[in-house]
Design an enzyme around this catalytic site. Structure first.
Site, PDB file in Angstrom:
ATOM      1  N   ASP A  13      37.608  39.242  44.768  1.00 21.02           N
ATOM      2  CA  ASP A  13      37.326  39.898  43.486  1.00 21.02           C
ATOM      3  C   ASP A  13      35.933  39.588  42.954  1.00 21.02           C
ATOM      4  O   ASP A  13      35.706  39.571  41.740  1.00 21.02           O
ATOM      5  CB  ASP A  13      38.389  39.514  42.426  1.00 21.02           C
ATOM      6  CG  ASP A  13      39.784  39.862  42.880  1.00 21.02           C
ATOM      7  OD1 ASP A  13      39.940  40.881  43.594  1.00 21.02           O
ATOM      8  OD2 ASP A  13      40.725  39.113  42.541  1.00 21.02           O
ATOM      9  N   LYS A  16      32.808  43.086  45.218  1.00 21.31           N
ATOM     10  CA  LYS A  16      32.371  43.687  46.495  1.00 21.31           C
ATOM     11  C   LYS A  16      32.371  45.211  46.421  1.00 21.31           C
ATOM     12  O   LYS A  16      31.474  45.861  46.932  1.00 21.31           O
ATOM     13  CB  LYS A  16      33.304  43.243  47.633  1.00 21.31           C
ATOM     14  CG  LYS A  16      33.366  41.748  47.829  1.00 21.31           C
ATOM     15  CD  LYS A  16      34.378  41.366  48.898  1.00 21.31           C
ATOM     16  CE  LYS A  16      35.817  41.580  48.474  1.00 21.31           C
ATOM     17  NZ  LYS A  16      36.295  40.726  47.385  1.00 21.31           N
ATOM     18  N   GLY A  40      41.801  45.068  46.326  1.00 20.13           N
ATOM     19  CA  GLY A  40      41.599  46.026  45.242  1.00 20.13           C
ATOM     20  C   GLY A  40      40.125  46.001  44.892  1.00 20.13           C
ATOM     21  O   GLY A  40      39.648  45.040  44.307  1.00 20.13           O
ATOM     22  N   HIS A  41      39.402  47.031  45.316  1.00 17.85           N
ATOM     23  CA  HIS A  41      37.947  47.072  45.111  1.00 17.85           C
ATOM     24  C   HIS A  41      37.634  48.136  44.058  1.00 17.85           C
ATOM     25  O   HIS A  41      37.833  49.321  44.297  1.00 17.85           O
ATOM     26  CB  HIS A  41      37.229  47.380  46.427  1.00 17.85           C
ATOM     27  CG  HIS A  41      37.467  46.332  47.484  1.00 17.85           C
ATOM     28  ND1 HIS A  41      37.133  46.509  48.801  1.00 17.85           N
ATOM     29  CD2 HIS A  41      37.992  45.086  47.402  1.00 17.85           C
ATOM     30  CE1 HIS A  41      37.455  45.415  49.483  1.00 17.85           C
ATOM     31  NE2 HIS A  41      37.984  44.555  48.663  1.00 17.85           N
ATOM     32  N   GLN A 224      38.986  40.486  50.443  1.00 18.62           N
ATOM     33  CA  GLN A 224      39.266  39.097  50.062  1.00 18.62           C
ATOM     34  C   GLN A 224      37.941  38.322  50.003  1.00 18.62           C
ATOM     35  O   GLN A 224      36.915  38.915  49.686  1.00 18.62           O
ATOM     36  CB  GLN A 224      40.259  38.446  51.028  1.00 18.62           C
ATOM     37  CG  GLN A 224      41.691  38.961  50.907  1.00 18.62           C
ATOM     38  CD  GLN A 224      41.939  40.303  51.573  1.00 18.62           C
ATOM     39  OE1 GLN A 224      41.636  40.494  52.731  1.00 18.62           O
ATOM     40  NE2 GLN A 224      42.503  41.237  50.849  1.00 18.62           N
TER      41      GLN A 224
HETATM   42  P1  GDP Z   1      36.307  43.222  44.507  1.00 16.67           P
HETATM   43  O1  GDP Z   1      37.714  43.056  44.928  1.00 16.67           O
HETATM   44  O2  GDP Z   1      35.412  42.156  45.043  1.00 16.67           O
HETATM   45  O3  GDP Z   1      35.761  44.592  44.763  1.00 16.67           O
HETATM   46  O4  GDP Z   1      36.299  43.039  42.915  1.00 16.67           O
HETATM   47  P2  GDP Z   1      37.370  43.647  41.881  1.00 16.67           P
HETATM   48  O5  GDP Z   1      37.141  45.095  41.768  1.00 16.67           O
HETATM   49  O6  GDP Z   1      38.739  43.189  42.190  1.00 16.67           O
HETATM   50  O7  GDP Z   1      36.955  42.882  40.558  1.00 16.67           O
HETATM   51  C1  GDP Z   1      35.673  42.934  40.033  1.00 16.67           C
HETATM   52  C2  GDP Z   1      35.749  43.549  38.615  1.00 16.67           C
HETATM   53  O8  GDP Z   1      34.535  43.286  37.938  1.00 16.67           O
HETATM   54  C3  GDP Z   1      35.885  45.049  38.631  1.00 16.67           C
HETATM   55  O9  GDP Z   1      36.678  45.444  37.531  1.00 16.67           O
HETATM   56  C4  GDP Z   1      34.458  45.551  38.466  1.00 16.67           C
HETATM   57  O10 GDP Z   1      34.389  46.829  37.837  1.00 16.67           O
HETATM   58  C5  GDP Z   1      33.890  44.503  37.560  1.00 16.67           C
HETATM   59  N1  GDP Z   1      32.458  44.230  37.741  1.00 16.67           N
HETATM   60  C6  GDP Z   1      31.731  44.211  38.887  1.00 16.67           C
HETATM   61  N2  GDP Z   1      30.470  43.798  38.632  1.00 16.67           N
HETATM   62  C7  GDP Z   1      30.410  43.545  37.298  1.00 16.67           C
HETATM   63  C8  GDP Z   1      29.388  43.035  36.439  1.00 16.67           C
HETATM   64  O11 GDP Z   1      28.278  42.715  36.851  1.00 16.67           O
HETATM   65  N3  GDP Z   1      29.721  42.870  35.111  1.00 16.67           N
HETATM   66  C9  GDP Z   1      30.943  43.182  34.629  1.00 16.67           C
HETATM   67  N4  GDP Z   1      31.164  42.982  33.327  1.00 16.67           N
HETATM   68  N5  GDP Z   1      31.931  43.664  35.403  1.00 16.67           N
HETATM   69  C10 GDP Z   1      31.664  43.828  36.732  1.00 16.67           C
HETATM   70  P1  IMO Z   2      39.931  41.664  47.171  1.00 18.27           P
HETATM   71  O1  IMO Z   2      39.534  42.350  48.443  1.00 18.27           O
HETATM   72  C1  IMO Z   2      41.824  38.157  45.381  1.00 18.27           C
HETATM   73  C2  IMO Z   2      45.167  36.400  47.567  1.00 18.27           C
HETATM   74  C3  IMO Z   2      46.539  36.466  46.939  1.00 18.27           C
HETATM   75  C4  IMO Z   2      47.144  35.166  47.467  1.00 18.27           C
HETATM   76  C5  IMO Z   2      46.557  35.086  48.884  1.00 18.27           C
HETATM   77  C6  IMO Z   2      47.494  35.590  49.977  1.00 18.27           C
HETATM   78  O2  IMO Z   2      40.227  42.591  46.051  1.00 18.27           O
HETATM   79  O3  IMO Z   2      38.953  40.588  46.830  1.00 18.27           O
HETATM   80  P2  IMO Z   2      48.253  38.048  50.681  1.00 18.27           P
HETATM   81  O4  IMO Z   2      48.993  39.101  49.924  1.00 18.27           O
HETATM   82  O5  IMO Z   2      46.907  38.474  51.158  1.00 18.27           O
HETATM   83  O6  IMO Z   2      49.059  37.430  51.782  1.00 18.27           O
HETATM   84  O7  IMO Z   2      48.028  36.854  49.617  1.00 18.27           O
HETATM   85  O8  IMO Z   2      45.381  35.878  48.871  1.00 18.27           O
HETATM   86  N1  IMO Z   2      44.490  37.699  47.716  1.00 18.27           N
HETATM   87  C7  IMO Z   2      43.458  38.086  46.962  1.00 18.27           C
HETATM   88  N2  IMO Z   2      42.866  37.497  45.910  1.00 18.27           N
HETATM   89  N3  IMO Z   2      41.347  39.318  45.853  1.00 18.27           N
HETATM   90  C8  IMO Z   2      41.897  39.909  46.928  1.00 18.27           C
HETATM   91  O9  IMO Z   2      41.368  41.001  47.530  1.00 18.27           O
HETATM   92  C9  IMO Z   2      43.031  39.317  47.516  1.00 18.27           C
HETATM   93  N4  IMO Z   2      43.829  39.641  48.545  1.00 18.27           N
HETATM   94  C10 IMO Z   2      44.706  38.632  48.685  1.00 18.27           C
HETATM   95  O10 IMO Z   2      46.476  36.482  45.541  1.00 18.27           O
HETATM   96  O11 IMO Z   2      46.626  34.082  46.746  1.00 18.27           O
HETATM   97 MG    MG Z   3      39.624  42.850  44.125  1.00 15.94          MG
END
Ligand code: GDP
Ligand code: IMO
Ligand code: MG
Length: 434
Positions: A13, A16, A40-41, A224
């Site tokens: 999270d 990416k 979840g991206h 991840q």
């Molecule tokens: P990922 O799994 O690495 O793609 O990240 P996620 O989407 O799960 O979580 C990142 C969250 O931060 C998302 O809701 C993005 O829209 C938000 N985000 C990304 N970059 C920034 C930033 O620079 N500032 C803020 N406030 N939000 C951001």
């Molecule tokens: P993105 O790509 C954050 C975590 C779960 C749990 C562990 C194992 O959005 O960064 P799983 O269901 O993969 O067997 O769970 O990994 N986990 C993540 N945490 N971002 C993710 O994906 C994750 N995908 C799995 O919360 O701790």
């Molecule tokens: Mg994510």
């Protein structure tokens, strides 16, 4: 133009999705190499929000090709539902997406079997996403998995499905976790989904290698983060795939000699979802403040993310494992209101000061972070898109992280949207993305 890996440097999270989407216009193909719909991206394009789970974020750029590599585990129900929701939002998926014939197929029985580890007395509960990811990878490594190519071979699939599922039902009954399921109906549903997916399935390793041979560029998208990598993360509190840079090769069939750079994505602080050690977790009000300002709730499960401070030794560790050329620091704006920002610069384990990340969670749990406080900037950085416009103290914070980690910060994100980004002129990152 080279081929570059972009991946998470912490526990996932890191942002990416935003960064891959942003840079994908410079590449011809974006390829995911591991994980499944546990990812979840999030990508914002103006007012529109997309949460990509299995499909590479590059799909959102018209005309770009996207690849789901052999390293993924694919739930066809989740995949088709993601394709349909993107297509109903006007994104062209079917014509631009290729799916590896060697990727493994995830079934409802995998979700059922996840209950073997999650919540059963005597087993460590990892706080997984409950998507069946671990059990599906178990089948892959145990050499009894069903791959995309098998799913498309209807007669073979029927026999294989029946024998694999019989075993799963027997295990589930033995351990008291069996949930009624209509296997005949599931098999028919998967056969129908196979026809929907069939036109996209191919040998993506050859597709990528031929494209590279013909001068096309590939951006590899990690899911991840490195600390969730099955080998290099906080085992057993990890996911079941190779989230690190090495996974890009095994998960796509593209050799290391064909990849020119690795970019890490890191938050300006850290979050973690699920259980497991987290040395810099802020269990006081500051953690709550970060969660609120950063809207730190899981993109897949909605769970509140655990929040804490930037961890320099952890970043040094993930930089070594992945060979980062540069990192992107995201969510700088979330720290705008802090007067002082603690940064972990080392660990103590008992009387010892540690230079390296220990291998076991028993040790990691006992680590005492050594903090240095850096002054905050107490003004908004939200949306700033030029390095010169950053407040001096924010620049000092970034310089501090760069100096202590020894890794270039080539890009800074100040908001969720594409424009809310700074790419540092003259950086290695700028050269890598062309
Ligand atoms: P990922 O799994 O690495 O793609 O990240 P996620 O989407 O799960 O979580 C990142 C969250 O931060 C998302 O809701 C993005 O829209 C938000 N985000 C990304 N970059 C920034 C930033 O620079 N500032 C803020 N406030 N939000 C951001
Ligand atoms: P993105 O790509 C954050 C975590 C779960 C749990 C562990 C194992 O959005 O960064 P799983 O269901 O993969 O067997 O769970 O990994 N986990 C993540 N945490 N971002 C993710 O994906 C994750 N995908 C799995 O919360 O701790
Ligand atoms: Mg994510």
């Amino acid at each position: 133009m080279g081929n570059v890996i972009i991946l998470g440097s912490q526990w996932g999270d890191e942002g990416k999705g935003k960064i891959v989407d942003l840079f994908s216009d410079r590449f011809d193909i974006v390829a995911r190499y591991q994980g499944g719909h546990n990812a979840g991206h999030t990508v914002f394009i103006g007012e529109k929000k997309f949460v990509l789970k299995l499909i590479p974020s590059g799909i959102l750029r018209p005309g770009k090709k996207a690849v789901i590599g052999n390293g993924l585990v694919i739930d066809p129900v989740a995949l088709v539902s993601e394709i349909e929701s993107l297509e109903s939002a006007g994104v062209e998926v079917t014509a631009n997406l290729s799916i590896s014939n060697r990727a493994h197929v995830l079934f409802p029985a995998h979700r059922m079997l996840e209950k073997m580890s999650e919540g059963r007395p005597g087993r460590v509960s990892l706080g997984t996403t409950s998507r069946g990811i671990g059990p599906c990878y178990e089948d892959k490594i145990a050499r009894r998995g069903i791959r995309m190519a098998d799913l498309l071979d209807t007669a073979f699939f029927r026999a294989q499905f029946d024998s694999v599922m019989e075993e799963k039902v027997a295990i589930a009954r033995t351990f008291g976790i069996y949930q009624e399921m209509d296997l005949g109906r599931i098999r028919e549903e998967y056969e129908a989904l196979a026809e929907r997916i069939r036109p996209m399935v191919c040998d993506t390793a050859m597709l990528l290698n031929h494209a590279i041979r013909d001068g096309k560029s590939v951006l590899f998208e990690g899911a991840q983060g490195t600390m969730l990598d099955v080998d290099h993360g906080t085992y057993p509190f990890v996911t079941s795939s190779s989230a690190g840079a090495g996974g890009a090769c095994t998960g796509t069939g593209v050799a290391p000699t064909r990849i020119q750079g690795v970019i890490g994505v890191s938050k300006a602080y850290i979050t973690r979802v699920g259980a497991g050690p987290f040395p810099t977790e802020a269990l006081d009000g500051a953690g709550e403040q970060i969660r609120k300002r950063g809207n730190e709730f899981g993109a897949v499960t909605g769970r509140p993310r655990r929040c804490g401070w930037f961890d320099v030794p952890l970043l040094r560790y993930t930089a070594a494992i992945n060979g980062f050329d540069s990192i992107v620091v995201t969510k700088l704006d979330v720290l705008d209101e802090f007067d002082r920002i603690p940064v972990c610069v080392g660990y103590r384990l008992g009387s010892e000061q540690l230079a390296e990340m220990p291998a076991t969670v028993r040790e990691i749990e006992k680590l005492e972070p050594i903090y240095e406080c850096v002054p905050g900037w107490s003004t908004s950085t939200f949306g700033i898109s030029s390095y010169d416009d950053l407040p001096a103290k924010a620049k000092e914070y970034l310089a501090f992280l760069e100096e202590r980690t020894g890794v270039e910060i080539g890009c800074i994100s100040t908001g969720p949207e594409r424009t809310q980004t700074i790419v540092k002129a003259g950086s290695r990152l700028e050269k890598l993305i062309g």
